[in-house]
Design a protein around this motif. Sequence first.
Motif, PDB file in Angstrom:
ATOM      1  N   MET A 134      -5.281   9.078   6.187  1.00  0.00           N
ATOM      2  CA  MET A 134      -6.541   8.360   6.181  1.00  0.00           C
ATOM      3  C   MET A 134      -7.603   9.225   5.532  1.00  0.00           C
ATOM      4  O   MET A 134      -7.672  10.412   5.787  1.00  0.00           O
ATOM      5  CB  MET A 134      -6.983   8.063   7.604  1.00  0.00           C
ATOM      6  N   CYS A 135      -8.405   8.613   4.699  1.00  0.00           N
ATOM      7  CA  CYS A 135      -9.501   9.343   4.075  1.00  0.00           C
ATOM      8  C   CYS A 135     -10.591   8.367   3.667  1.00  0.00           C
ATOM      9  O   CYS A 135     -10.321   7.315   3.103  1.00  0.00           O
ATOM     10  CB  CYS A 135      -9.006  10.119   2.861  1.00  0.00           C
ATOM     11  N   VAL A 136     -11.819   8.737   3.953  1.00  0.00           N
ATOM     12  CA  VAL A 136     -12.952   7.889   3.618  1.00  0.00           C
ATOM     13  C   VAL A 136     -13.705   8.376   2.383  1.00  0.00           C
ATOM     14  O   VAL A 136     -14.721   7.800   2.023  1.00  0.00           O
ATOM     15  CB  VAL A 136     -13.934   7.768   4.803  1.00  0.00           C
ATOM     16  N   ALA A 137     -13.215   9.419   1.736  1.00  0.00           N
ATOM     17  CA  ALA A 137     -13.953   9.995   0.614  1.00  0.00           C
ATOM     18  C   ALA A 137     -13.934   9.100  -0.622  1.00  0.00           C
ATOM     19  O   ALA A 137     -14.876   9.093  -1.389  1.00  0.00           O
ATOM     20  CB  ALA A 137     -13.399  11.373   0.270  1.00  0.00           C
ATOM     21  N   SER A 138     -12.874   8.358  -0.848  1.00  0.00           N
ATOM     22  CA  SER A 138     -12.751   7.462  -2.008  1.00  0.00           C
ATOM     23  C   SER A 138     -12.953   8.177  -3.338  1.00  0.00           C
ATOM     24  O   SER A 138     -13.653   7.688  -4.224  1.00  0.00           O
ATOM     25  CB  SER A 138     -13.732   6.300  -1.902  1.00  0.00           C
ATOM     26  N   CYS A 139     -12.361   9.347  -3.496  1.00  0.00           N
ATOM     27  CA  CYS A 139     -12.448  10.080  -4.763  1.00  0.00           C
ATOM     28  C   CYS A 139     -11.807   9.244  -5.874  1.00  0.00           C
ATOM     29  O   CYS A 139     -10.756   8.633  -5.671  1.00  0.00           O
ATOM     30  CB  CYS A 139     -11.733  11.420  -4.650  1.00  0.00           C
ATOM     31  N   LEU A 140     -12.406   9.204  -7.013  1.00  0.00           N
ATOM     32  CA  LEU A 140     -11.921   8.359  -8.103  1.00  0.00           C
ATOM     33  C   LEU A 140     -10.564   8.796  -8.645  1.00  0.00           C
ATOM     34  O   LEU A 140      -9.833   7.982  -9.189  1.00  0.00           O
ATOM     35  CB  LEU A 140     -12.955   8.334  -9.234  1.00  0.00           C
ATOM     36  N   PHE A 141     -10.216  10.067  -8.499  1.00  0.00           N
ATOM     37  CA  PHE A 141      -8.951  10.568  -9.037  1.00  0.00           C
ATOM     38  C   PHE A 141      -7.794  10.457  -8.050  1.00  0.00           C
ATOM     39  O   PHE A 141      -6.650  10.702  -8.401  1.00  0.00           O
ATOM     40  CB  PHE A 141      -9.096  12.034  -9.475  1.00  0.00           C
ATOM     41  N   CYS A 142      -8.041  10.082  -6.812  1.00  0.00           N
ATOM     42  CA  CYS A 142      -7.018  10.086  -5.773  1.00  0.00           C
ATOM     43  C   CYS A 142      -6.314   8.738  -5.684  1.00  0.00           C
ATOM     44  O   CYS A 142      -6.941   7.684  -5.604  1.00  0.00           O
ATOM     45  CB  CYS A 142      -7.642  10.412  -4.424  1.00  0.00           C
ATOM     46  N   SER A 143      -4.990   8.799  -5.646  1.00  0.00           N
ATOM     47  CA  SER A 143      -4.225   7.566  -5.472  1.00  0.00           C
ATOM     48  C   SER A 143      -3.633   7.475  -4.072  1.00  0.00           C
ATOM     49  O   SER A 143      -2.854   6.581  -3.788  1.00  0.00           O
ATOM     50  CB  SER A 143      -3.112   7.497  -6.515  1.00  0.00           C
ATOM     51  N   PHE A 144      -4.004   8.408  -3.189  1.00  0.00           N
ATOM     52  CA  PHE A 144      -3.422   8.450  -1.855  1.00  0.00           C
ATOM     53  C   PHE A 144      -4.350   7.941  -0.764  1.00  0.00           C
ATOM     54  O   PHE A 144      -3.909   7.671   0.340  1.00  0.00           O
ATOM     55  CB  PHE A 144      -3.018   9.883  -1.498  1.00  0.00           C
ATOM     56  N   ALA A 145      -5.626   7.813  -1.022  1.00  0.00           N
ATOM     57  CA  ALA A 145      -6.591   7.474   0.028  1.00  0.00           C
ATOM     58  C   ALA A 145      -6.322   6.103   0.636  1.00  0.00           C
ATOM     59  O   ALA A 145      -6.028   5.145  -0.070  1.00  0.00           O
ATOM     60  CB  ALA A 145      -8.010   7.517  -0.528  1.00  0.00           C
ATOM     61  N   ARG A 146      -6.412   6.047   1.945  1.00  0.00           N
ATOM     62  CA  ARG A 146      -6.385   4.799   2.703  1.00  0.00           C
ATOM     63  C   ARG A 146      -7.661   4.815   3.519  1.00  0.00           C
ATOM     64  O   ARG A 146      -7.926   5.760   4.258  1.00  0.00           O
ATOM     65  CB  ARG A 146      -5.169   4.723   3.626  1.00  0.00           C
ATOM     66  N   LEU A 147      -8.462   3.790   3.402  1.00  0.00           N
ATOM     67  CA  LEU A 147      -9.809   3.833   3.956  1.00  0.00           C
ATOM     68  C   LEU A 147      -9.900   3.510   5.436  1.00  0.00           C
ATOM     69  O   LEU A 147     -10.851   3.897   6.098  1.00  0.00           O
ATOM     70  CB  LEU A 147     -10.724   2.906   3.160  1.00  0.00           C
ATOM     71  N   LYS A 148      -8.901   2.794   5.975  1.00  0.00           N
ATOM     72  CA  LYS A 148      -8.979   2.494   7.406  1.00  0.00           C
ATOM     73  C   LYS A 148      -7.580   2.404   8.007  1.00  0.00           C
ATOM     74  O   LYS A 148      -6.604   2.135   7.309  1.00  0.00           O
ATOM     75  CB  LYS A 148      -9.768   1.217   7.653  1.00  0.00           C
ATOM     76  N   GLU A 149      -7.521   2.653   9.296  1.00  0.00           N
ATOM     77  CA  GLU A 149      -6.269   2.542  10.044  1.00  0.00           C
ATOM     78  C   GLU A 149      -5.735   1.137   9.858  1.00  0.00           C
ATOM     79  O   GLU A 149      -6.482   0.166   9.884  1.00  0.00           O
ATOM     80  CB  GLU A 149      -6.542   2.810  11.530  1.00  0.00           C
ATOM     81  N   GLY A 150      -4.443   1.025   9.603  1.00  0.00           N
ATOM     82  CA  GLY A 150      -3.839  -0.272   9.395  1.00  0.00           C
ATOM     83  C   GLY A 150      -3.653  -0.630   7.934  1.00  0.00           C
ATOM     84  O   GLY A 150      -2.907  -1.551   7.619  1.00  0.00           O
ATOM     85  N   ASP A 151      -4.350   0.085   7.035  1.00  0.00           N
ATOM     86  CA  ASP A 151      -4.102  -0.123   5.605  1.00  0.00           C
ATOM     87  C   ASP A 151      -2.662   0.260   5.307  1.00  0.00           C
ATOM     88  O   ASP A 151      -2.117   1.186   5.913  1.00  0.00           O
ATOM     89  CB  ASP A 151      -5.025   0.741   4.747  1.00  0.00           C
ATOM     90  N   ALA A 152      -2.031  -0.446   4.404  1.00  0.00           N
ATOM     91  CA  ALA A 152      -0.647  -0.124   4.036  1.00  0.00           C
ATOM     92  C   ALA A 152      -0.558   1.333   3.594  1.00  0.00           C
ATOM     93  O   ALA A 152      -1.351   1.786   2.769  1.00  0.00           O
ATOM     94  CB  ALA A 152      -0.191  -1.040   2.912  1.00  0.00           C
ATOM     95  N   GLY A 153       0.363   2.061   4.197  1.00  0.00           N
ATOM     96  CA  GLY A 153       0.566   3.460   3.838  1.00  0.00           C
ATOM     97  C   GLY A 153      -0.342   4.442   4.558  1.00  0.00           C
ATOM     98  O   GLY A 153      -0.237   5.647   4.354  1.00  0.00           O
ATOM     99  N   ALA A 154      -1.245   3.975   5.416  1.00  0.00           N
ATOM    100  CA  ALA A 154      -2.151   4.872   6.143  1.00  0.00           C
ATOM    101  C   ALA A 154      -1.407   5.561   7.281  1.00  0.00           C
ATOM    102  O   ALA A 154      -0.630   4.929   7.998  1.00  0.00           O
ATOM    103  CB  ALA A 154      -3.334   4.091   6.697  1.00  0.00           C
ATOM    104  N   TYR A 155      -1.617   6.855   7.432  1.00  0.00           N
ATOM    105  CA  TYR A 155      -1.018   7.584   8.547  1.00  0.00           C
ATOM    106  C   TYR A 155      -1.775   8.867   8.813  1.00  0.00           C
ATOM    107  O   TYR A 155      -2.502   9.368   7.958  1.00  0.00           O
ATOM    108  CB  TYR A 155       0.453   7.899   8.282  1.00  0.00           C
ATOM    109  N   THR A 156      -1.618   9.379  10.019  1.00  0.00           N
ATOM    110  CA  THR A 156      -2.145  10.679  10.418  1.00  0.00           C
ATOM    111  C   THR A 156      -1.028  11.384  11.158  1.00  0.00           C
ATOM    112  O   THR A 156      -0.428  10.815  12.064  1.00  0.00           O
ATOM    113  CB  THR A 156      -3.372  10.514  11.347  1.00  0.00           C
ATOM    114  N   MET A 157      -0.721  12.598  10.747  1.00  0.00           N
ATOM    115  CA  MET A 157       0.374  13.350  11.362  1.00  0.00           C
ATOM    116  C   MET A 157      -0.164  14.483  12.224  1.00  0.00           C
ATOM    117  O   MET A 157      -1.163  15.109  11.879  1.00  0.00           O
ATOM    118  CB  MET A 157       1.271  13.946  10.272  1.00  0.00           C
ATOM    119  N   SER A 158       0.532  14.733  13.335  1.00  0.00           N
ATOM    120  CA  SER A 158       0.207  15.898  14.152  1.00  0.00           C
ATOM    121  C   SER A 158       0.862  17.119  13.520  1.00  0.00           C
ATOM    122  O   SER A 158       1.761  17.009  12.686  1.00  0.00           O
ATOM    123  CB  SER A 158       0.736  15.714  15.581  1.00  0.00           C
ATOM    124  N   LEU A 159       0.414  18.274  13.917  1.00  0.00           N
ATOM    125  CA  LEU A 159       1.007  19.508  13.409  1.00  0.00           C
ATOM    126  C   LEU A 159       2.494  19.562  13.749  1.00  0.00           C
ATOM    127  O   LEU A 159       3.315  19.969  12.921  1.00  0.00           O
ATOM    128  CB  LEU A 159       0.267  20.710  13.999  1.00  0.00           C
TER     129      LEU A 159
END
Length: 66
Positions: A1-26
């Motif tokens: 998940m990332c809210v930065a929306s950098c123009l060069f990034c193809s990995f950003a997902r703006l909100k939980e539930g977006d396809a491909g969005a995830y957060t991993m624990s250590l």
Amino acid sequence: MCVASCLFCSFARLKEGDAGAYTMSLEQIFDKLRTRRDQSLTEVHMVNGLHPDLPFSYYTDPASRG
């Protein structure tokens, strides 16, 4: 998940539930590495997003990551 929306990034997902969005624990990250312990890896590259719901300590304190 990332809210930065950098123009060069193809990995950003703006909100939980977006396809491909995830957060991993250590621990989840370490588990992924453990499954590859028999491979001759020479480098691990990790990138990170700016998650809107995680405290700053998530990025600085290993104990807070779960």
